[in-house]
Design a protein around this motif. Structure first.
Motif, short mmCIF file in Angstrom:
data_model
loop_
_atom_site.label_atom_id
_atom_site.label_comp_id
_atom_site.label_asym_id
_atom_site.label_seq_id
_atom_site.Cartn_x
_atom_site.Cartn_y
_atom_site.Cartn_z
N ILE A 357 0.83 -1.21 0.00
CA ILE A 357 0.00 0.00 0.00
C ILE A 357 0.87 1.26 0.00
CG2 ILE A 357 -1.62 1.35 1.42
CD1 ILE A 357 -3.09 -1.21 2.04
N SER A 358 1.99 1.21 0.73
CA SER A 358 2.91 2.34 0.72
C SER A 358 3.46 2.58 -0.69
CB SER A 358 4.06 2.09 1.70
OG SER A 358 5.00 3.13 1.64
N LEU A 359 3.82 1.48 -1.37
CA LEU A 359 4.31 1.59 -2.75
C LEU A 359 3.22 2.10 -3.68
CD1 LEU A 359 6.43 -1.70 -3.02
CD2 LEU A 359 7.28 0.65 -2.85
N MET A 360 1.98 1.72 -3.41
CA MET A 360 0.86 2.20 -4.23
C MET A 360 0.73 3.71 -4.12
SD MET A 360 -3.20 1.22 -4.00
CE MET A 360 -3.43 2.10 -2.43
N TRP A 361 0.83 4.27 -2.89
CA TRP A 361 0.74 5.72 -2.72
C TRP A 361 1.91 6.41 -3.43
CZ3 TRP A 361 -3.88 5.72 -1.90
CH2 TRP A 361 -4.54 5.20 -0.79
N THR A 362 3.11 5.81 -3.33
CA THR A 362 4.28 6.40 -3.99
C THR A 362 4.10 6.44 -5.49
OG1 THR A 362 5.71 5.57 -2.21
CG2 THR A 362 6.77 6.22 -4.27
N SER A 363 3.59 5.33 -6.04
CA SER A 363 3.36 5.25 -7.49
C SER A 363 2.32 6.26 -7.94
CB SER A 363 2.91 3.83 -7.86
OG SER A 363 2.59 3.74 -9.23
N LEU A 364 1.24 6.38 -7.17
CA LEU A 364 0.19 7.35 -7.51
C LEU A 364 0.69 8.78 -7.39
CD1 LEU A 364 -2.92 5.68 -5.79
CD2 LEU A 364 -2.51 5.93 -8.26
N ALA A 365 1.57 9.02 -6.41
CA ALA A 365 2.12 10.36 -6.24
C ALA A 365 2.96 10.76 -7.44
CB ALA A 365 2.95 10.43 -4.95
N LYS A 366 3.73 9.82 -7.98
CA LYS A 366 4.54 10.11 -9.17
C LYS A 366 3.67 10.47 -10.36
CE LYS A 366 8.49 7.20 -7.88
NZ LYS A 366 9.27 5.96 -8.21
#
Length: 516
Positions: A357-366
């Motif tokens: 989920i943390s990686l998902m937020w990072t990906s969406l932020a990019k």
């Protein structure tokens, strides 16, 4: 709860003494907190079942009494951190506070192994007092290991919080197994040993000097100052120990103080204290809003809303240690684990889901598509509501004994954990961003007290779903109907709250301004 403290600045820790790119001290704190959480969650997994099956076994309204005591215990556990945090800031320092808290909690766990009513309430009191000193300081200590702006800090906290969830995952499995195989006192005793293990790790770190000069009292003058002829370094532990009988009295006053039909019909002393505290906080917040500038008022209003949303979520989430544990014991087909051991499922899913989920937020932020805080909160409440809806419809798959498949409970905890990861990691930082600097400490206190008020929600729901019986084998379709009907109402309230937040999110975004 770490931000109750004001961490002292720390020198850089980069160098040959680092482990995996982080200060050595992080890993001593990691294991200290892992074992402390092991003790806390190991005990919590057994607490409701122990009260129903031992402490209140002879009472027809044993579920009601259990719900009342569990709620009072949870509320006081979280409220104590505000007091303990301030004492640490002003007098003891983090090291002494952690040791004092750990010793008190270990005593509580070992006393809990004594099967006696008086010992039971005293044990919970020691744990409450100890948690107030331990919990708000151990997390803050992590922050002192890094310089301001150190890019390793976030990943350091990620490692540290993984220790919390490892403890929360393993403890119910081991303590639950010991309690089922050998008796309650073995399960509680193991929790006490876990607490001592945490203290040993922390002491070992101090002895090896991995913390440098961090966590010491504000000054020798303060710690040695005499009050009533006694040094504060001695007086505070004396008062902490002496507080146990008073807290025990509050916990044991679980019976309602009001007459039937009155406002206080289902309230005990702890309920009244928290209602009064809630009224005071609301009035003071209204005063602050009145005095604030227009821009401050907008952001502060959002901070209050976020706190309310989080209180609702935790109020439903913390049913895992009470009503949901009883549901598992009475109406779930358990072959792989006991009802107490099901308390490990939430932490297990947090461990599994946290990084994805943390990686998902990072990906969406990019991609500039990372949802802002109100949307995450709305989704978190929706996931919580859906998780209870899963339990609500589980009755349709019940067998002839009123037992539902374990898969329903597993799916429920999966969805609830997703909701937790949507809400919990972002809430705390937003309170600091949205609150005016002059009252940020007060708002942090309100934020932490929201968990205490959440347990008042837990107690209220637990009382409504209480089963009146002295039958040790109570269960079947009678209890299944009570629980599933209750879960459906919780689902409706949570989903409704989530939809309201999502619909209002554009307005909340405007009020937040540039705070993401």
């Amino acid at each position: 709860m770490s931000e109750v403290q004001t961490p002292q600045a720390a020198p850089s820790n980069k160098g040959p003494k680092d482990i995996l790119g982080h200060p050595q001290g992080l890993f001593y704190l990691f294991f200290a907190e892992l074992w402390e959480r092991f003790s806390f969650y190991g005990m919590r997994a057994l607490l409701t079942l122990y009260m129903v099956q031992v402490i209140f076994e002879a009472l027809t309204e044993r579920d009601f009494a259990t719900a009342a005591v569990y709620a009072s215990y949870g509320s006081l556990v979280y409220a104590s951190t505000v007091i303990g945090g301030r004492i640490s800031d002003k007098i003891l320092g983090m090291r002494r506070s952690i040791f004092l808290g750990g010793i008190l909690m270990a005593i509580g766990h070992f006393v809990l192994a004594i099967e006696n009513d008086i010992a039971f309430f005293l044990a919970l009191s020691f744990i409450i007092a100890g948690n107030g000193f331990f919990k708000p300081n151990i997390s803050t200590f992590v922050g002192t290991l890094y310089e301001d702006g150190d890019t390793r800090k976030d990943s350091g906290f990620t490692i540290f919080y993984m220790g919390i969830n490892i403890g929360g995952w393993v403890a119910p499995l081991l303590c639950g197994w010991l309690a089922a195989e050998y008796g309650w006192h073995y399960g509680f005793g193991l929790a006490g040993i876990g607490m001592l293990a945490g203290l040993l790790f922390f002491w070992s770190g101090i002895r090896k000097g991995v913390f440098g000069d961090r966590g010491l009292p504000p000054s020798e003058e303060v710690i040695n100052k005499k009050v009533l002829g006694i040094k504060q370094s001695v007086l505070i532990p004396i008062l902490a120990f002496a507080s146990a009988p008073g807290i025990a009295f509050l916990l044991s006053s679980y019976k309602s103080i009001g007459t039937e039909g009155s406002f206080f019909e289902e309230m005990n002393l702890v309920n009244v204290i928290f209602y009064a505290l809630g009224v005071f906080i609301l009035l003071y917040l209204a005063f602050i809003l009145f005095k604030a500038s227009v821009d401050e008022r907008k952001k502060l209003f959002v901070a209050i809303l976020i706190t309310v949303f989080m209180t609702i979520f935790w109020g439903f989430h913390e049913l895992s240690g009470s009503v949901i544990t009883l549901f598992a014991a009475r109406n779930v087909e358990l072959s792989l684990m006991t009802a107490a051991q099901t308390n490990s499922l939430n932490s297990m899913f947090i461990i599994i889901l946290a990084i994805p989920i943390s990686l998902m937020w990072t990906s969406l932020a990019k991609k500039k598509r990372n949802p802002r805080t109100p949307y995450k909160f709305g989704m978190g409440l929706l996931f919580a509501g859906i998780s209870f809806y899963v339990l609500a419809i589980s009755g349709t798959s019940a067998n002839e004994d009123g037992l539902v498949p374990f898969a329903y409970l597993l799916l429920m905890y999966f969805l609830l954990s997703v909701g937790e990861l949507f809400m919990s990691p972002v809430g705390l930082s937003k309170i600091t961003d949205l609150s005016p600097k002059r009252i940020v400490a007060f708002m942090m206190g309100v934020w932490f007290l929201s968990s205490a008020f959440a347990f008042q929600v837990v107690g209220f729901i637990g009382k409504q779903l209480a089963i009146e019986s002295t039958d040790a084998d109570v269960g079947g379709f009678d209890t299944l109907t009570v629980y599933t009907d209750g879960f459906m109402l919780i689902a409706q309230y949570s989903i409704g709250a989530g939809l309201i937040v999502l619909i209002a999110s554009p307005l909340i975004k405007r009020l937040m301004g540039n705070v993401h």
